[in-house]
Design an enzyme around this catalytic site. Structure first.
Site, PDB file in Angstrom:
ATOM      1  N   PRO A   9      -3.594   8.262   0.739  1.00 46.37           N
ATOM      2  CA  PRO A   9      -3.412   8.491  -0.658  1.00 46.37           C
ATOM      3  C   PRO A   9      -2.888   7.746  -1.567  1.00 46.37           C
ATOM      4  O   PRO A   9      -2.689   6.408  -1.250  1.00 46.37           O
ATOM      5  CB  PRO A   9      -2.066   9.462  -0.554  1.00 46.37           C
ATOM      6  N   ASN A  10      -3.708   7.660  -2.690  1.00 48.55           N
ATOM      7  CA  ASN A  10      -3.508   6.400  -3.764  1.00 48.55           C
ATOM      8  C   ASN A  10      -4.355   5.473  -3.693  1.00 48.55           C
ATOM      9  O   ASN A  10      -4.492   4.506  -4.559  1.00 48.55           O
ATOM     10  CB  ASN A  10      -2.156   5.997  -3.924  1.00 48.55           C
ATOM     11  N   ARG A  17      -3.496   0.409  -9.568  1.00 42.66           N
ATOM     12  CA  ARG A  17      -2.312   0.557  -8.942  1.00 42.66           C
ATOM     13  C   ARG A  17      -1.583  -0.760  -8.425  1.00 42.66           C
ATOM     14  O   ARG A  17      -2.295  -1.688  -7.826  1.00 42.66           O
ATOM     15  CB  ARG A  17      -2.543   1.197  -7.503  1.00 42.66           C
ATOM     16  N   TYR A  22      -1.569  -5.071  -4.493  1.00 43.37           N
ATOM     17  CA  TYR A  22      -2.576  -4.423  -3.768  1.00 43.37           C
ATOM     18  C   TYR A  22      -4.030  -5.186  -4.279  1.00 43.37           C
ATOM     19  O   TYR A  22      -4.918  -4.737  -3.688  1.00 43.37           O
ATOM     20  CB  TYR A  22      -2.916  -2.837  -4.069  1.00 43.37           C
ATOM     21  N   ASN A  73      -6.033   3.445   7.135  1.00 40.26           N
ATOM     22  CA  ASN A  73      -5.166   3.373   6.390  1.00 40.26           C
ATOM     23  C   ASN A  73      -4.561   3.990   5.852  1.00 40.26           C
ATOM     24  O   ASN A  73      -5.001   4.999   4.876  1.00 40.26           O
ATOM     25  CB  ASN A  73      -5.655   2.245   5.126  1.00 40.26           C
ATOM     26  N   ALA A  76       0.956   6.048   2.366  1.00 44.30           N
ATOM     27  CA  ALA A  76       2.292   6.564   2.299  1.00 44.30           C
ATOM     28  C   ALA A  76       2.422   7.418   3.622  1.00 44.30           C
ATOM     29  O   ALA A  76       3.587   7.226   4.107  1.00 44.30           O
ATOM     30  CB  ALA A  76       2.554   7.135   0.956  1.00 44.30           C
ATOM     31  N   GLU A  97      -4.922   0.589  12.782  1.00 43.72           N
ATOM     32  CA  GLU A  97      -4.310   0.843  11.408  1.00 43.72           C
ATOM     33  C   GLU A  97      -4.540  -0.608  10.692  1.00 43.72           C
ATOM     34  O   GLU A  97      -4.322  -1.301  11.120  1.00 43.72           O
ATOM     35  CB  GLU A  97      -2.917   0.994  11.845  1.00 43.72           C
ATOM     36  N   HIS A  99      -3.360  -2.323   6.697  1.00 45.32           N
ATOM     37  CA  HIS A  99      -2.576  -2.136   5.416  1.00 45.32           C
ATOM     38  C   HIS A  99      -3.179  -3.227   4.906  1.00 45.32           C
ATOM     39  O   HIS A  99      -3.088  -4.192   5.144  1.00 45.32           O
ATOM     40  CB  HIS A  99      -1.160  -2.105   5.749  1.00 45.32           C
ATOM     41  N   ARG A 106       8.126  -5.701   3.128  1.00 46.94           N
ATOM     42  CA  ARG A 106       8.473  -4.548   1.769  1.00 46.94           C
ATOM     43  C   ARG A 106       9.677  -3.884   2.054  1.00 46.94           C
ATOM     44  O   ARG A 106      10.594  -4.183   3.013  1.00 46.94           O
ATOM     45  CB  ARG A 106       7.055  -3.971   1.334  1.00 46.94           C
TER      46      ARG A 106
END
Ligand code: DQA
Length: 145
Positions: A9-10, A17, A22, A73, A76, A97, A99, A106
């Site tokens: 998502p996103n 964003r 990012y 990825n 969220a 995975e 990111h 973070r």
């Protein structure tokens, strides 16, 4: 060799964003980058993006018997989704995975990753390059298996 590359998502909002986190490149540029990395490695790829957890679960299940590896990825859903973890465990394909940001420097809620428990490796904080590293790692892993 065929890889499924999933973005959660996103991530379709890249470029708009939170560019400080990012980056300024958009999602189209990410997909082009991924496709180029796969082509350079002689890997066929299917890219998939969804904002919906169940659709991501369906896509992972559909990879069974069709794909050789998964790069994901989960965005969220990384920090909440036992369903995505279970789907990765169910198909038992080699998975990495990725990111874009370093989730471990973070907010604390980003320090937990459920899908990582079904992944061979986690790559974070390397921006687009993380996907390249994941593709190369999985290619080598499959060739040496
Ligand atoms: C992300 C990190 C997640 O914490 C966040 O929710 C995202 C993107 C990354 O690529 O850095 O949506 O997965």
């Amino acid at each position: 060799m065929k890889f499924l590359i999933i973005n959660g998502p996103n991530l379709n909002m890249l470029g708009i964003r939170e560019p400080d986190i990012y980056g300024k490149q958009d999602f189209k540029a990410l997909v082009a980058y991924i496709e180029q990395c796969c082509a350079e490695n002689g890997v066929e790829c299917k890219t998939f993006q969804s904002n919906h957890e169940g659709d991501i679960v369906d896509e992972i299940q559909a990879a069974y018997g069709v794909m050789d590896a998964i790069v994901i990825n989960p965005a969220a859903y990384t920090h909440t989704s036992v369903a995505i973890l279970d789907a990765l465990k169910a198909v038992a394909l080699p998975a990495v995975e990725v990111h874009l940001s370093d989730i471990y420097t973070r907010e604390e809620f980003r320090h937990v990753s459920y899908p990582s428990m079904a992944c061979l490796k986690s790559i974070y904080g390397k921006g687009f390059e993380g996907y390249k590293e994941a593709i190369e790692y999985l290619k080598k892993y499959i060739e040496e298996r």
